[in-house]
Write a protein that holds these residues in place. Structure first.
Motif, short mmCIF file in Angstrom:
data_model
loop_
_atom_site.label_atom_id
_atom_site.label_comp_id
_atom_site.label_asym_id
_atom_site.label_seq_id
_atom_site.Cartn_x
_atom_site.Cartn_y
_atom_site.Cartn_z
N ALA A 21 0.82 -1.21 0.00
CA ALA A 21 0.00 0.00 0.00
C ALA A 21 0.86 1.26 0.00
O ALA A 21 0.57 2.23 -0.72
N GLU A 22 1.92 1.25 0.80
CA GLU A 22 2.83 2.40 0.83
C GLU A 22 3.58 2.54 -0.49
O GLU A 22 3.79 3.65 -0.99
N ALA A 23 4.00 1.40 -1.06
CA ALA A 23 4.70 1.43 -2.35
C ALA A 23 3.81 2.03 -3.43
O ALA A 23 4.29 2.82 -4.27
N ASP A 24 2.54 1.69 -3.43
CA ASP A 24 1.61 2.23 -4.42
C ASP A 24 1.52 3.75 -4.33
O ASP A 24 1.52 4.45 -5.36
N LEU A 25 1.46 4.27 -3.12
CA LEU A 25 1.35 5.72 -2.94
C LEU A 25 2.58 6.43 -3.50
O LEU A 25 2.46 7.46 -4.19
N ILE A 26 3.75 5.90 -3.19
CA ILE A 26 4.99 6.53 -3.67
C ILE A 26 5.08 6.46 -5.18
O ILE A 26 5.38 7.45 -5.87
N ALA A 27 4.83 5.28 -5.74
CA ALA A 27 4.99 5.09 -7.18
C ALA A 27 3.96 5.90 -7.97
O ALA A 27 4.31 6.52 -9.00
N MET A 28 2.72 5.90 -7.53
CA MET A 28 1.70 6.64 -8.27
C MET A 28 1.95 8.15 -8.24
O MET A 28 1.60 8.87 -9.18
N ASP A 29 2.59 8.62 -7.18
CA ASP A 29 2.94 10.04 -7.10
C ASP A 29 3.95 10.42 -8.18
O ASP A 29 3.98 11.58 -8.62
N THR A 48 14.41 4.38 -12.00
CA THR A 48 13.85 5.72 -11.78
C THR A 48 13.95 6.09 -10.31
O THR A 48 14.20 5.24 -9.45
N ASP A 49 13.70 7.36 -10.02
CA ASP A 49 13.71 7.77 -8.61
C ASP A 49 12.58 7.10 -7.84
O ASP A 49 12.67 6.92 -6.63
N ALA A 50 11.53 6.67 -8.53
CA ALA A 50 10.44 5.96 -7.86
C ALA A 50 10.91 4.58 -7.38
O ALA A 50 10.57 4.15 -6.27
N ASP A 51 11.70 3.88 -8.21
CA ASP A 51 12.24 2.58 -7.79
C ASP A 51 13.02 2.71 -6.48
O ASP A 51 12.82 1.92 -5.54
N THR A 52 13.93 3.67 -6.45
CA THR A 52 14.79 3.80 -5.27
C THR A 52 14.00 4.28 -4.05
O THR A 52 14.25 3.83 -2.93
N ARG A 53 13.04 5.17 -4.25
CA ARG A 53 12.23 5.64 -3.12
C ARG A 53 11.41 4.50 -2.52
O ARG A 53 11.31 4.36 -1.30
N VAL A 54 10.81 3.69 -3.39
CA VAL A 54 10.00 2.58 -2.90
C VAL A 54 10.86 1.58 -2.14
O VAL A 54 10.50 1.14 -1.04
N GLU A 55 12.01 1.22 -2.69
CA GLU A 55 12.83 0.22 -2.01
C GLU A 55 13.37 0.75 -0.68
O GLU A 55 13.43 -0.01 0.30
N ARG A 56 13.74 2.01 -0.62
CA ARG A 56 14.20 2.57 0.66
C ARG A 56 13.09 2.52 1.70
O ARG A 56 13.33 2.20 2.87
N MET A 57 11.86 2.86 1.30
CA MET A 57 10.74 2.80 2.23
C MET A 57 10.55 1.39 2.76
O MET A 57 10.37 1.17 3.96
N ALA A 106 4.79 -3.28 -7.66
CA ALA A 106 5.72 -3.76 -6.63
C ALA A 106 5.56 -5.26 -6.44
O ALA A 106 4.44 -5.78 -6.41
N LEU A 107 6.69 -5.95 -6.32
CA LEU A 107 6.71 -7.38 -6.00
C LEU A 107 7.38 -7.54 -4.64
O LEU A 107 8.55 -7.17 -4.47
N ILE A 108 6.66 -8.09 -3.68
CA ILE A 108 7.16 -8.23 -2.31
C ILE A 108 6.97 -9.67 -1.87
O ILE A 108 5.85 -10.19 -1.89
N ALA A 109 8.07 -10.32 -1.49
CA ALA A 109 8.00 -11.73 -1.11
C ALA A 109 8.75 -11.96 0.18
O ALA A 109 9.73 -11.29 0.49
N LEU A 110 8.31 -12.97 0.92
CA LEU A 110 9.07 -13.50 2.05
C LEU A 110 9.45 -14.93 1.71
O LEU A 110 8.59 -15.76 1.38
N VAL A 111 10.75 -15.21 1.80
CA VAL A 111 11.29 -16.53 1.53
C VAL A 111 11.85 -17.08 2.84
O VAL A 111 12.65 -16.40 3.50
N VAL A 121 1.75 -8.83 -5.08
CA VAL A 121 1.99 -8.12 -6.34
C VAL A 121 0.96 -7.00 -6.41
O VAL A 121 -0.25 -7.28 -6.38
N SER A 122 1.43 -5.77 -6.49
CA SER A 122 0.50 -4.65 -6.46
C SER A 122 0.73 -3.76 -7.67
O SER A 122 1.82 -3.24 -7.88
N ALA A 123 -0.30 -3.62 -8.50
CA ALA A 123 -0.22 -2.86 -9.74
C ALA A 123 -1.23 -1.72 -9.69
O ALA A 123 -2.35 -1.84 -10.21
N PRO A 124 -0.89 -0.60 -9.07
CA PRO A 124 -1.88 0.45 -8.81
C PRO A 124 -2.43 1.12 -10.06
O PRO A 124 -3.57 1.58 -10.08
#
Length: 264
Positions: A21-29, A48-57, A106-111, A121-124
């Motif tokens: 949910a947080e990743a969607d907000l950053i990326a859509m902005d 893009t700067d969106a990739d790095t912002r999302v991963e840092r979050m 965003a693709l987020i997994a726990l292994v 998998v979130s595709a806003p």
């Protein structure tokens, strides 16, 4: 290797959904922003700067919510050593994102011990979010509405199946183009939906086979729990159950062995 506290898988899924949910907000902005920062990486792909912002979050959030867990992300690499590892692609389909094509997310997994147990998998830009966790099923939420369970198709004949192959160039690069063309002649129809979209359509039962080459763990890990909990199968094109090989093949299950044989 450091150990991690035990968590209920439902709690880990809740963490992953919060991150999405947080990743969607950053990326859509940043999506379709006139000042989007784009750089070329060493492998010639773009970031893009969106990739790095999302991963840092995501990393900052996990440092608080799951401080003992390791994290592997596309943009900032591996951090930590634990039997529990979060694997993150902050924006799968960055080229689409940068060009205004809505197929990205965003693709987020726990292994855990090498096996993907949670995937989100979130595709806003499509208004869709999918998730799956071992023993908890696979789910789709459209435009923030009520989630519903999803299931792969029951198609068991190649001549009735739909195949999404993603990228012809990489099939050619890895020496499988002739086999892909032969497979395309055996199936009912072919498409190239691309990136996360192919595998989520498969989990929904809309298509039956999806595969590609030149993939990394962060391209695959989140897909596995969703497809498998929807009743499908995921392996490499050689039939190996691994995240560290450079191919992935997903099917609805009944078609898997025949597709592997045709690609062998």
């Amino acid at each position: 290797m450091s150990d991690s506290p035990a968590y209920a898988i439902a709690d880990d899924l809740a963490v992953a959904l919060t991150l999405a949910a947080e990743a969607d907000l950053i990326a859509m902005d940043r999506y379709r922003s006139q000042d989007l920062g784009i750089q070329l990486k060493a492998d010639k792909s773009i970031v893009t700067d969106a990739d790095t912002r999302v991963e840092r979050m995501i990393r900052d959030h996990l440092a608080e919510a799951r401080p003992h867990d390791a994290v592997l992300g596309e943009e900032f690499g591996d951090d930590g050593d634990s039997r529990r590892r979060w694997i993150v692609d902050p924006i799968d389909g960055t080229s689409n994102f940068a060009r205004g094509v809505p197929i990205w997310g965003a693709l987020i997994a726990l292994v855990v011990d090498g096996a993907p147990v949670v995937g989100v998998v979130s595709a806003p830009a499509l208004g869709r979010r999918w998730w799956g966790a071992t023993g908890h099923g696979a789910w789709l939420q459209q435009d923030g509405g009520t989630a519903h369970r999803i299931r792969v198709s029951a198609v068991d004949r190649l001549e009735e199946a739909t195949l999404s192959y993603n990228n012809l160039q990489t099939w050619d690069q890895y020496g499988y183009l002739d086999r892909l063309v032969a497979l395309s002649r055996a199936v009912g129809r072919t498409r190239a939906f691309g990136d996360l979209w192919s595998y989520m359509l498969l989990a929904e039962g809309a298509i039956d086979i999806a595969g590609e080459f030149d993939v990394k763990p962060w391209d695959i890990a989140a897909l596995v729990p969703i497809v498998t909990e929807a009743g499908g199968r995921v392996s490499t094109v050689r039939g190996i159950d691994a995240l560290d090989e450079l191919s992935v093949l997903a099917t609805n299950g009944p078609l898997h062995d025949e597709v592997l044989a045709r690609l062998a």
